[in-house]
Design a protein around this motif. Sequence first.
Motif, PDB file in Angstrom:
ATOM      1  N   ASP A  33     -52.571  23.517  -2.751  1.00 32.84           N
ATOM      2  CA  ASP A  33     -51.615  24.505  -2.317  1.00 32.84           C
ATOM      3  C   ASP A  33     -50.756  24.821  -3.423  1.00 32.84           C
ATOM      4  OD1 ASP A  33     -52.632  24.935   0.153  1.00 32.84           O
ATOM      5  OD2 ASP A  33     -51.143  23.695   1.137  1.00 32.84           O
TER       6      ASP A  33
ATOM      7  N   ASP B 191     -55.727  31.724   7.497  1.00 31.20           N
ATOM      8  CA  ASP B 191     -56.596  30.771   8.158  1.00 31.20           C
ATOM      9  C   ASP B 191     -55.792  30.616   9.715  1.00 31.20           C
ATOM     10  OD1 ASP B 191     -58.000  30.141   5.848  1.00 31.20           O
ATOM     11  OD2 ASP B 191     -56.681  28.633   5.447  1.00 31.20           O
TER      12      ASP B 191
ATOM     13  N   THR C 134     -58.072  29.513   0.582  1.00 30.81           N
ATOM     14  CA  THR C 134     -57.424  28.808  -0.516  1.00 30.81           C
ATOM     15  C   THR C 134     -58.838  28.415  -1.581  1.00 30.81           C
ATOM     16  OG1 THR C 134     -55.751  27.892   0.689  1.00 30.81           O
ATOM     17  CG2 THR C 134     -56.102  27.029  -1.315  1.00 30.81           C
TER      18      THR C 134
ATOM     19  N   PRO D 213     -49.650  17.742   2.322  1.00 31.73           N
ATOM     20  CA  PRO D 213     -50.646  18.004   3.209  1.00 31.73           C
ATOM     21  C   PRO D 213     -51.304  16.837   3.654  1.00 31.73           C
ATOM     22  CG  PRO D 213     -51.138  17.794   0.680  1.00 31.73           C
ATOM     23  CD  PRO D 213     -49.660  18.059   0.847  1.00 31.73           C
ATOM     24  N   SER D 214     -52.217  16.864   4.537  1.00 29.59           N
ATOM     25  CA  SER D 214     -52.708  15.705   5.249  1.00 29.59           C
ATOM     26  C   SER D 214     -53.481  14.731   4.437  1.00 29.59           C
ATOM     27  CB  SER D 214     -53.535  16.133   6.399  1.00 29.59           C
ATOM     28  OG  SER D 214     -54.678  16.986   6.173  1.00 29.59           O
ATOM     29  N   SER D 215     -54.132  15.406   3.306  1.00 31.72           N
ATOM     30  CA  SER D 215     -55.257  14.737   2.225  1.00 31.72           C
ATOM     31  C   SER D 215     -54.912  15.177   0.961  1.00 31.72           C
ATOM     32  CB  SER D 215     -56.555  14.687   2.722  1.00 31.72           C
ATOM     33  OG  SER D 215     -57.099  15.833   2.646  1.00 31.72           O
TER      34      SER D 215
ATOM     35  N   ASN E 156     -52.696  22.750   3.120  1.00 34.20           N
ATOM     36  CA  ASN E 156     -52.241  23.207   4.558  1.00 34.20           C
ATOM     37  C   ASN E 156     -52.976  24.415   4.598  1.00 34.20           C
ATOM     38  OD1 ASN E 156     -50.583  21.112   5.115  1.00 34.20           O
ATOM     39  ND2 ASN E 156     -49.263  21.692   3.459  1.00 34.20           N
ATOM     40  N   PRO E 157     -53.161  24.726   6.043  1.00 32.56           N
ATOM     41  CA  PRO E 157     -53.792  26.077   6.407  1.00 32.56           C
ATOM     42  C   PRO E 157     -52.940  27.359   6.072  1.00 32.56           C
ATOM     43  CG  PRO E 157     -54.009  24.444   8.286  1.00 32.56           C
ATOM     44  CD  PRO E 157     -53.090  23.899   7.258  1.00 32.56           C
TER      45      PRO E 157
ATOM     46  N   ASP F 253     -57.352  16.537  -1.137  1.00 34.26           N
ATOM     47  CA  ASP F 253     -58.010  17.644  -1.349  1.00 34.26           C
ATOM     48  C   ASP F 253     -58.011  18.721  -0.378  1.00 34.26           C
ATOM     49  OD1 ASP F 253     -59.173  16.124   0.388  1.00 34.26           O
ATOM     50  OD2 ASP F 253     -61.200  15.921  -0.616  1.00 34.26           O
ATOM     51  N   GLN F 254     -57.120  18.609   0.561  1.00 39.59           N
ATOM     52  CA  GLN F 254     -57.098  19.396   1.923  1.00 39.59           C
ATOM     53  C   GLN F 254     -55.577  20.195   1.799  1.00 39.59           C
ATOM     54  OE1 GLN F 254     -59.573  20.122   4.046  1.00 39.59           O
ATOM     55  NE2 GLN F 254     -58.434  21.713   4.481  1.00 39.59           N
TER      56      GLN F 254
END
Length: 401
Positions: free
Chosen positions: A189, A266, A208, A254-256, A261-262, A258-259
């Motif tokens: 992000d 999205d 993203t 973020p939660s991880s 936030n929406p 490599d992920q």
Amino acid sequence: MYQIMRIWSCSKSSFVCLRQVPRTARCFSTRHHERVEVRCGSSGHVAIDLFNVANNSPNAPLIIHLPPFPTQQPTNPQDLPSVIRDWPVASINYRWHQTTPQLAPADNPHLPIQWPCPVHDVGFAYAWLTSNLRLPDHTRRDIYVYGSYVGGSLAASLALTQTTPHARIGVRGMACFNGIYNWTMFLPDHPVHKKKTRKSTSMTEALTPPPLVGGAQMEELLHSVPDLFHKPADLFDAFASPSLLFHNPGLHIPSSFDQGNPSMVDKMMKLSLNKDENSVSPEEMVMKPARKSHLVFPPRDSTIKIPQTLLIHTAPIVTDVKKKSRKKHTFEAQAEELADLMRRSIEKVEFKERQKWDDTDSWEEAARQRVRLQNIGEEADSIALPVNGEEALIAWLEDIV
């Protein structure tokens, strides 16, 4: 030779100790190299390799060296930049990302050593150095910090929080080579990865993009992030990412790793597909992104000042001409962000009062001289400081010491 906690001494040419090893520090010595192990509370020891400390003047400037990557092997003098090999050097062998039971945290020897263990190691080591290499009279002793790669993060956070010009012993300057000063840049992000949006962009095209990393060495660091840090929130620690001493992150945690936030697109797509507002949680409905804003650092009532700084960096090898104009996550981007923030702080915080009675036009140039950037060309396979980087370091030291 010099005083150690609960004083004891070592033979100058052997490993034989003349007195009992104290609980807070252990020492091993050769002719010009000593290794001191300083206890870090209940979390084991951090090793400090001392070079040329005993055979130099006690008030000679001291170089604190933060290796590019953690290792428990004694620092080899050849691993130091050749410029500083004849200086008094303290190389702090911080612990980070290791699972050896003897080196892991004492409360759980099976856990890997992750953040914040390295910053604690550096803090304990620095406290030991300033306590035991301090001169007994009122003579000053200057400390200069050098670090590279992940050691550059630790070098920058140490220098930015310990530069107190009026202290008898303390940090006066720092030099870093290809350091990481903002670990949040590795998150998908972060704005450094965003493409320029087109008016005709559709919902499906606005997803993203994956992180665009410049260079093989930066790519390797990207893959090591989950090993170095326990959770994404650790990247937002200002001692891990010293750039965040000067501004808030400007993005959500973020939660991880490599992920991301929406994004707003999205969330809209999810609503359009589900046709049910109840299927989207209130947290997901928060579409307003975090706003980046500057912070006042150093605090106005503190004695901390921005140190004399040299940020050396390489540039990635770019084979695709189309990507040259696109902003990337590179060592250059890391160094430029920190340099701009430090210079802004010098102008807006330190020089603010002086500008009221001194109308000189040289404030911006003074800030640039205090914080210098040096691009030394394309990155090489080796992580060692190249020859032109050594030349830049020599010129900087000759100018400030």
